[in-house]
Design a protein around this motif. Structure first.
Motif, short mmCIF file in Angstrom:
data_model
loop_
_atom_site.label_atom_id
_atom_site.label_comp_id
_atom_site.label_asym_id
_atom_site.label_seq_id
_atom_site.Cartn_x
_atom_site.Cartn_y
_atom_site.Cartn_z
N LEU A 213 0.98 -1.23 -0.01
CA LEU A 213 -0.09 -0.02 0.21
C LEU A 213 0.71 1.16 -0.05
N SER A 214 0.47 2.16 -0.83
CA SER A 214 0.99 3.66 -0.87
C SER A 214 0.27 4.62 -1.21
N VAL A 215 0.42 5.95 -1.02
CA VAL A 215 -0.38 7.03 -1.68
C VAL A 215 -0.15 6.92 -2.90
N GLY A 216 -1.04 7.33 -3.66
CA GLY A 216 -0.86 7.40 -5.05
C GLY A 216 -1.29 6.32 -5.89
N LEU A 217 -1.79 5.16 -5.02
CA LEU A 217 -2.31 4.07 -6.10
C LEU A 217 -3.20 4.28 -6.72
N PRO A 218 -3.60 3.65 -7.89
CA PRO A 218 -5.00 3.98 -8.63
C PRO A 218 -6.10 2.95 -8.25
N ALA A 219 -7.32 3.09 -8.23
CA ALA A 219 -8.68 2.38 -7.89
C ALA A 219 -9.46 2.84 -8.83
N THR A 220 -10.36 1.80 -9.11
CA THR A 220 -11.48 1.75 -9.95
C THR A 220 -12.87 1.62 -9.15
N VAL A 221 -13.71 2.47 -9.04
CA VAL A 221 -15.04 2.52 -8.28
C VAL A 221 -16.07 2.29 -9.08
N SER A 222 -16.89 1.24 -8.72
CA SER A 222 -18.33 1.15 -9.11
C SER A 222 -19.42 1.41 -8.08
N LEU A 223 -20.69 1.87 -8.34
CA LEU A 223 -21.74 2.04 -7.33
C LEU A 223 -22.95 1.22 -8.11
N ASP A 224 -23.61 0.73 -6.77
CA ASP A 224 -24.84 -0.01 -7.12
C ASP A 224 -26.05 1.11 -7.62
N PRO A 227 -25.07 1.84 -11.97
CA PRO A 227 -24.55 0.32 -12.30
C PRO A 227 -23.71 0.58 -13.61
N ASP A 228 -23.97 1.77 -14.42
CA ASP A 228 -23.65 1.48 -15.89
C ASP A 228 -22.21 2.25 -15.94
N LYS A 229 -21.77 2.91 -14.93
CA LYS A 229 -20.65 3.91 -14.76
C LYS A 229 -19.55 3.16 -13.68
N THR A 230 -18.25 3.82 -14.10
CA THR A 230 -17.14 3.36 -13.12
C THR A 230 -16.47 4.55 -13.23
N PHE A 231 -15.67 4.86 -12.15
CA PHE A 231 -15.08 5.93 -11.56
C PHE A 231 -13.62 5.75 -11.36
N GLU A 232 -12.68 6.58 -11.58
CA GLU A 232 -11.02 6.70 -11.48
C GLU A 232 -10.81 7.21 -9.97
N ALA A 233 -10.20 6.36 -9.04
CA ALA A 233 -9.77 7.20 -8.07
C ALA A 233 -8.36 7.16 -7.62
N GLU A 234 -7.88 7.93 -6.77
CA GLU A 234 -6.38 7.78 -6.22
C GLU A 234 -6.38 7.70 -4.78
N VAL A 235 -5.69 6.90 -4.46
CA VAL A 235 -5.32 6.96 -2.92
C VAL A 235 -4.54 8.18 -2.27
N ILE A 236 -5.13 8.99 -1.43
CA ILE A 236 -4.36 10.13 -1.02
C ILE A 236 -4.13 10.02 0.57
N ALA A 237 -4.48 8.99 1.41
CA ALA A 237 -4.01 8.73 2.58
C ALA A 237 -4.02 7.35 3.06
N LEU A 238 -3.24 7.13 4.01
CA LEU A 238 -3.34 5.59 4.68
C LEU A 238 -3.65 6.07 6.13
N ASN A 239 -4.41 5.48 6.73
CA ASN A 239 -4.60 5.68 8.47
C ASN A 239 -3.34 4.95 8.95
N ARG A 254 -9.58 9.70 -3.52
CA ARG A 254 -10.30 10.97 -3.68
C ARG A 254 -10.76 10.76 -5.32
N ILE A 255 -12.05 11.25 -5.45
CA ILE A 255 -12.56 11.19 -6.96
C ILE A 255 -12.99 12.50 -7.56
N ASP A 256 -12.69 12.84 -8.67
CA ASP A 256 -13.11 14.11 -9.14
C ASP A 256 -14.74 14.02 -9.53
#
Length: 356
Positions: A213-224, A227-239, A254-256
């Protein structure tokens, strides 16, 4: 009795004894079939070869506003005006609620008049002191009175300002909890304010993944909810603190959200990319079976016998699972016929292919 008949009756006992003796002398191998024959179990198998794997973690999270607060007044008072509509966008510093400030404004006017008088008195005293007509002590008294008057004006002006409840940052107001004429107290929630141009996403991953794990890792987000969209996110902090209850690490991405599609509080499914592995061992899910809290496969040894092997599982893909420990590259494992096997049994392959 005639001679031949008598000789026959005499010979019968001797013949019977000879037959019995012959049976006793027969070899044991002819008396019963050979026991302990080792019958091979028909199985299907695959050969596990290293392959490239994009390492991912799947997690569940919740969307949060970039900034959020419950707007409240700092002083007690009666609301005289509300300057927004529910759900409206407001700017930082914009007055949301106005409390009755008539008494405070009167106090401010009086304090400003006293300040003006104190300034004139100090100016006159300074002139007289310069001509030797007023002592330094008397001059200091006028200066002190001037400082007190200035402080009174500052206090009165602050009270007037606190009768105005501004937006602390730009965003969207929610549904107000009060109406004009309501008498409110300090800290009482009046309306929620959310900044949603950017959305935060909080989620947890197992602590075993901490090294990846590290700051800056990319992630793909989907929402129920979408359902027809995905969003790009970036890790900004680790507890910095791991959870002792769930043995997990909390991350924030964080997601734009400049288009305003996302809303705080929505349930999200997260796929976090941790990098690539060039030599991952992927096995069909059918080859892995649990016993208690552990997982096992049957590995085929050099003598075509099934060998029970405990394995440590990693990432899952559709129909396949990564094996991080317990087998090596080019090992052959059983994928079909597992129910009939036990450790050490001989096997006979029906099919033997690469894993995928």
């Amino acid at each position: 009795m005639s001679g031949p008949l008598q000789r026959l009756l005499t010979a019968l006992p001797l013949l019977f004894v000879a037959v019995i003796a012959g049976c006793r002398d027969a070899p044991a191998a002819e008396a019963r079939p050979q026991a302990g024959a080792d019958r091979a179990v028909q199985i299907r198998s695959v050969v596990i070869t290293p392959e490239v794997l994009v390492r991912r973690i799947r997690a569940l999270g919740t969307l949060q506003a970039d900034e959020t607060t419950q707007v409240s007044a700092e002083i007690t008072g009666r609301i005289t005006r509300i300057n927004f509509e529910d759900g409206q966008r407001v700017e930082a510093g914009q007055t949301l609620f106005q409390l009755d400030d008539r008494i405070d404004r009167a106090d401010l006017t009086r304090a400003e008049a006293q300040l003006a008088l104190a300034k004139r008195s100090h100016a006159r005293a300074t002139e007289l002191n310069g001509r030797g007509l007023l002592s330094t002590a008397e001059l200091d008294q006028t200066l002190s009175a001037l400082r007190v008057a200035e402080a009174e004006v500052a206090v009165a002006r602050t009270r007037v300002e606190k009768a105005r409840v501004p937006a602390p940052f730009s965003g969207f107001v929610g549904l107000r909890q009060v109406s004009p004429g309501a008498y409110v107290s300090p800290g009482e929630a009046l309306v929620n304010l959310e900044s949603v141009d950017r959305i935060k996403l909080d989620f947890r991953v197992p602590e075993a993944e901490l090294a990846h794990l590290s700051v800056g890792l990319p992630a793909t987000v989907s929402l129920d909810a979408l359902p027809d969209k995905t969003f790009e996110a970036e890790v900004i902090a680790l507890n910095p603190r791991a959870s002792t209850e769930s043995r997990s690490i909390e991350l924030r991405a964080r997601i734009d959200n400049r288009d305003g599609v996302l809303r705080p509080g929505l349930f999200a499914r997260v796929q976090l990319e941790l990098g690539r592995s060039e030599d991952a061992l992927m096995a069909p899910e059918a080859a892995v079976f649990p016993r208690g809290e552990k997982n096992f496969v049957y590995r085929i040894d050099g003598e075509d016998r099934a060998e029970l092997a405990e394995v440590v599982l990693g990432q899952r893909e559709p129909g396949y699972v990564e094996i991080r420990d317990g087998i090596a590259a080019n090992d052959e494992i059983v994928t079909g016929g597992i129910q009939r096997l036990s450790d050490g049994m001989a096997v006979q392959r029906q099919t033997a292919t690469a894993a995928r």
